[in-house]
Design a protein around this motif. Sequence first.
Motif, PDB file in Angstrom:
ATOM      1  N   MET A   1      46.417  43.267  34.048  1.00 33.58           N
ATOM      2  CA  MET A   1      46.116  43.824  32.726  1.00 33.58           C
ATOM      3  C   MET A   1      45.875  45.325  32.838  1.00 33.58           C
ATOM      4  O   MET A   1      45.187  45.780  33.746  1.00 33.58           O
ATOM      5  N   ARG A   3      44.171  48.510  31.248  1.00 35.78           N
ATOM      6  CA  ARG A   3      43.134  48.929  30.312  1.00 35.78           C
ATOM      7  C   ARG A   3      43.018  50.453  30.362  1.00 35.78           C
ATOM      8  O   ARG A   3      42.672  51.023  31.401  1.00 35.78           O
ATOM      9  N   LEU A 146      50.427  46.599  38.528  1.00 39.26           N
ATOM     10  CA  LEU A 146      49.237  45.825  38.203  1.00 39.26           C
ATOM     11  C   LEU A 146      48.938  44.826  39.318  1.00 39.26           C
ATOM     12  O   LEU A 146      49.781  44.544  40.175  1.00 39.26           O
ATOM     13  N   ASN A 148      48.738  41.712  39.212  1.00 34.77           N
ATOM     14  CA  ASN A 148      49.521  40.478  39.144  1.00 34.77           C
ATOM     15  C   ASN A 148      50.950  40.658  39.671  1.00 34.77           C
ATOM     16  O   ASN A 148      51.770  39.748  39.578  1.00 34.77           O
TER      17      ASN A 148
END
Length: 229
Positions: A1, A3, A146, A148
């Motif tokens: 994610m 941010r 990221l 992931n």
Amino acid sequence: MLRIATCQMTSGPDIGANVQIAESLIRKAAREGANLALLPEMFTIMSNDPKDVLRLAEQYQDGPVQRIMSGLAKSLGIWIAAGTMPLKTDDPHRVTNTMLVYDAFGQEAARYDKIHLFSYEGQQERYDESELYVGGHKTVSFNLPLENGLDIRIGLAVCYDLRFPQLFRRQSGIDCFLLPAAFTTNTGKAHWEVLLRARAIENLSYVVSAAQAGRSSCGRAFWGHSCAV
């Protein structure tokens, strides 16, 4: 994610005070879980005297503000899109309006020189950035990985660039545009939000902006309203 923290400022002629505020905002962003902090246009110096900007301009990859931004990114483990700052050119009377991006290891990930230079003349205001700045010539984007395993493709633009849709359309596959800005109160009130929304809709991309806000001690008034679309 991903941010992103938008760090809104009211910069003035005191570069030390400006950088101190920028640092405190970046540290706050890191504490609140952001993995990228975006600073506004000309976060280092806002002055009506071109001599101030020329005097405080840094050599590319060799200057105290650049070292501070790189060091902060490394120590906090956060990406920093360092708004814009003036960098020296071969012309002693003109500088670039440059956005530098540092990764979470403190390494430079991207450099973008503002392409479209703002000019405006109203009843009580006059600006012509071409008198002090040299415009850039190429679009810039980079990948932000990221946890992931996916990459986010990020494109860069600055303030007045927002009015030129072709600059954004020339960049394909962009997931998110970062746009540091210093829109004046008059133009911001009329055009700021609608232009941000238009660029997001046209390109099916997020557009995230950090802006100068309020009345600076140099006397100029800025619209602010940093946002993500």
